[in-house]
Motif scaffolding. Structure first.
Motif, mmCIF file in Angstrom:
data_model
loop_
_atom_site.group_PDB
_atom_site.id
_atom_site.type_symbol
_atom_site.label_atom_id
_atom_site.label_comp_id
_atom_site.label_asym_id
_atom_site.label_seq_id
_atom_site.Cartn_x
_atom_site.Cartn_y
_atom_site.Cartn_z
ATOM 1 N N HIS A 75 49.563 16.383 -58.063
ATOM 2 C CA HIS A 75 48.952 15.277 -58.808
ATOM 3 C C HIS A 75 48.702 14.094 -57.877
ATOM 4 O O HIS A 75 47.650 13.448 -57.945
ATOM 5 N N LEU A 76 49.661 13.814 -57.021
ATOM 6 C CA LEU A 76 49.497 12.706 -56.079
ATOM 7 C C LEU A 76 48.333 12.965 -55.133
ATOM 8 O O LEU A 76 47.569 12.048 -54.815
ATOM 9 N N GLN A 77 48.187 14.197 -54.692
ATOM 10 C CA GLN A 77 47.084 14.556 -53.793
ATOM 11 C C GLN A 77 45.746 14.221 -54.446
ATOM 12 O O GLN A 77 44.863 13.591 -53.830
ATOM 13 N N GLU A 78 45.585 14.638 -55.693
ATOM 14 C CA GLU A 78 44.339 14.398 -56.420
ATOM 15 C C GLU A 78 44.133 12.908 -56.700
ATOM 16 O O GLU A 78 43.034 12.364 -56.502
ATOM 17 N N LEU A 79 45.176 12.248 -57.150
ATOM 18 C CA LEU A 79 45.070 10.836 -57.517
ATOM 19 C C LEU A 79 44.748 9.951 -56.315
ATOM 20 O O LEU A 79 43.874 9.093 -56.377
ATOM 21 N N VAL A 80 45.462 10.165 -55.219
ATOM 22 C CA VAL A 80 45.267 9.327 -54.040
ATOM 23 C C VAL A 80 43.858 9.528 -53.473
ATOM 24 O O VAL A 80 43.206 8.569 -53.051
ATOM 25 N N ALA A 81 43.379 10.777 -53.487
ATOM 26 C CA ALA A 81 42.009 11.033 -53.023
ATOM 27 C C ALA A 81 41.006 10.283 -53.896
ATOM 28 O O ALA A 81 40.038 9.694 -53.396
ATOM 29 N N GLU A 82 41.222 10.294 -55.202
ATOM 30 C CA GLU A 82 40.362 9.552 -56.141
ATOM 31 C C GLU A 82 40.384 8.065 -55.833
ATOM 32 O O GLU A 82 39.343 7.403 -55.753
ATOM 33 N N ILE A 83 41.584 7.530 -55.704
ATOM 34 C CA ILE A 83 41.756 6.091 -55.497
ATOM 35 C C ILE A 83 41.095 5.639 -54.201
ATOM 36 O O ILE A 83 40.425 4.608 -54.147
ATOM 37 N N ARG A 84 41.252 6.425 -53.137
ATOM 38 C CA ARG A 84 40.738 6.022 -51.829
ATOM 39 C C ARG A 84 39.208 6.023 -51.787
ATOM 40 O O ARG A 84 38.609 5.336 -50.975
ATOM 41 N N THR A 85 38.574 6.806 -52.661
ATOM 42 C CA THR A 85 37.107 6.845 -52.676
ATOM 43 C C THR A 85 36.521 5.998 -53.804
ATOM 44 O O THR A 85 35.311 5.980 -53.996
ATOM 45 N N ASP A 86 37.386 5.317 -54.543
ATOM 46 C CA ASP A 86 36.940 4.516 -55.693
ATOM 47 C C ASP A 86 36.792 3.054 -55.275
ATOM 48 O O ASP A 86 37.784 2.397 -54.964
ATOM 49 N N PRO A 87 35.574 2.519 -55.263
ATOM 50 C CA PRO A 87 35.379 1.127 -54.836
ATOM 51 C C PRO A 87 36.069 0.113 -55.733
ATOM 52 O O PRO A 87 36.336 -1.016 -55.309
ATOM 53 N N ALA A 88 36.372 0.508 -56.978
ATOM 54 C CA ALA A 88 37.013 -0.416 -57.914
ATOM 55 C C ALA A 88 38.521 -0.225 -57.973
ATOM 56 O O ALA A 88 39.202 -0.941 -58.708
ATOM 57 N N ARG A 89 39.038 0.721 -57.197
ATOM 58 C CA ARG A 89 40.477 1.008 -57.210
ATOM 59 C C ARG A 89 41.002 1.240 -58.633
ATOM 60 O O ARG A 89 42.067 0.796 -59.009
ATOM 61 N N GLN A 90 40.162 1.900 -59.456
ATOM 62 C CA GLN A 90 40.528 2.310 -60.819
ATOM 63 C C GLN A 90 40.687 1.149 -61.800
ATOM 64 O O GLN A 90 41.103 1.355 -62.934
ATOM 65 N N ASN A 91 40.365 -0.053 -61.382
ATOM 66 C CA ASN A 91 40.435 -1.203 -62.294
ATOM 67 C C ASN A 91 39.037 -1.792 -62.401
ATOM 68 O O ASN A 91 38.688 -2.761 -61.726
ATOM 69 N N TYR A 92 38.221 -1.198 -63.273
ATOM 70 C CA TYR A 92 36.812 -1.561 -63.346
ATOM 71 C C TYR A 92 36.584 -2.922 -63.989
ATOM 72 O O TYR A 92 35.637 -3.622 -63.640
ATOM 73 N N LYS A 93 37.462 -3.301 -64.907
ATOM 74 C CA LYS A 93 37.319 -4.627 -65.511
ATOM 75 C C LYS A 93 37.493 -5.716 -64.456
ATOM 76 O O LYS A 93 36.712 -6.670 -64.403
ATOM 77 N N ALA A 94 38.513 -5.578 -63.631
ATOM 78 C CA ALA A 94 38.753 -6.580 -62.587
ATOM 79 C C ALA A 94 37.619 -6.583 -61.569
ATOM 80 O O ALA A 94 37.165 -7.648 -61.130
ATOM 81 N N ALA A 95 37.151 -5.395 -61.179
ATOM 82 C CA ALA A 95 36.076 -5.300 -60.188
ATOM 83 C C ALA A 95 34.779 -5.893 -60.730
ATOM 84 O O ALA A 95 34.064 -6.610 -60.014
ATOM 85 N N LEU A 96 34.477 -5.601 -62.009
ATOM 86 C CA LEU A 96 33.257 -6.139 -62.606
ATOM 87 C C LEU A 96 33.349 -7.658 -62.728
ATOM 88 O O LEU A 96 32.374 -8.378 -62.440
ATOM 89 N N GLN A 97 34.509 -8.155 -63.134
ATOM 90 C CA GLN A 97 34.696 -9.608 -63.261
ATOM 91 C C GLN A 97 34.530 -10.300 -61.909
ATOM 92 O O GLN A 97 33.902 -11.361 -61.825
#
Length: 240
Positions: free
Chosen positions: A149-171
Motif C-alpha cells: 500500500h505504501l508503494q502505491e500511495l507514495v508513487a501517487e503522492i510523488r507524481t501528484d502536483p497537489a499532494r492529494q490536497n486539491y482544496k488547498a492547491a486550488l485555493q
C-alpha cells in the motif's frame, strides 16, 4: 490463544487471511478483538489505547519504508509525504480496501453518524496496527502487507502536483492569480450513506471550475477541487 467466541474468532481469522498473514501467525487474538471494538460498545474495553500505539506504528512503518525505498529524498520531503500517508483519509482508504468496517463492533447510533465514518475507519485501522505490533513487539506482522500500500500511495503522492490536497492547491492558485478564494456550492443529491450523497460545485468570478460528488460535504468539495485544479494544471502544462 484463541477467543472464547468461535464466531468472532472466525471473523478475525478471515481478516488476517485478507491481510495475507499466515493463520499460524503469532497474533494475540484478544488484542485484535479489542482493536476492532468501538467505544460505543464498551467504555473500558475498546480500541482507544491500541489506536494510540498504532498511530506511532504507522509513522514508524512509513518512515522505514521511505528511508529504504527513497534514500536520496531530503528529510523535508519525507515529512511531507508521511503526513499524507498517515492522514485519516489515507488510512480510511486502506481500511476500506480490506472492508474493515465489516469486522468492527460498533453501536448503531455511531453508524448513523455518516460524517464520522472516515475517522472511525482510520482509528480502527491504527488500532489494528497497534494490536499486530504488540503481538510480536516488532513490525513483522505489519510490513509484509502494508508495504504494498505504501508503494502505491507514495508513487501517487510523488507524481501528484497537489499532494492529494486539491482544496488547498486550488485555493493557493486562485489567491495567487486573483487574490480571491474559490466558492463552494453544495447540493444534497443522494440518499443518506450513499457514496454520492452530496454534489459540490466550485466557482470563481462567476465561472464554475469543477463539480464533484462524495459521501460527505468535505469529500464532495475535495472531488470538485480536484476536477478544477487538474484542469487548470493540465492547461498550464499544455501552454508550457
Amino acid at each position: 490463544m484463541s477467543l472464547h467466541y468461535p464466531h468472532r474468532q472466525k471473523q478475525l481469522q478471515s481478516l488476517v487471511q485478507k491481510l495475507g498473514l499466515p493463520q499460524d501467525a503469532p497474533i494475540q487474538w484478544h488484542l485484535l478483538d479489542l482493536a476492532l471494538t468501538h467505544p460505543t460498545i464498551s467504555v473500558s474495553d475498546n480500541y482507544e489505547q491500541l489506536e494510540f500505539v498504532g498511530d506511532a506504528v504507522v509513522r514508524l512503518t512509513a518512515a522505514e519504508f521511505l528511508l529504504e525505498t527513497y534514500p536520496d529524498l531530503p528529510v523535508g520531503e519525507f515529512a511531507a509525504i508521511r503526513s499524507i500517508v498517515v492522514s485519516d483519509r489515507t488510512l480510511a482508504r486502506i481500511a476500506t480496501s480490506y472492508t474493515l468496517d465489516r469486522y468492527l463492533l460498533v453501536a448503531n447510533s455511531a453508524l448513523r453518524d455518516e460524517s464520522g465514518r472516515e475517522s472511525r475507519l482510520a482509528e480502527s485501522f491504527e488500532a489494528l496496527l497497534g494490536a499486530l505490533y504488540l503481538s510480536t513487539h516488532s513490525l513483522a506482522l505489519v510490513r509484509p502487507w502494508l508495504d504494498s500500500h505504501l508503494q502505491e500511495l507514495v508513487a501517487e503522492i510523488r507524481t501528484d502536483p497537489a499532494r492529494q490536497n486539491y482544496k488547498a492547491a486550488l485555493q493557493e492558485w486562485t489567491q495567487g492569480q486573483y487574490k480571491l478564494l474559490p466558492e463552494y456550492r453544495i447540493l444534497e443529491s443522494g440518499l443518506e450513506g450513499s457514496a454520492d450523497r452530496f454534489t459540490a460545485e466550485v466557482w470563481l468570478r462567476g465561472e464554475q471550475l469543477g463539480q464533484g460528488r462524495g459521501r460527505s460535504i468535505k469529500a464532495a468539495e475535495q472531488a470538485a477541487a480536484q476536477v478544477a485544479f487538474l484542469a487548470i494544471y493540465n492547461q498550464a502544462s499544455t501552454r508550457g
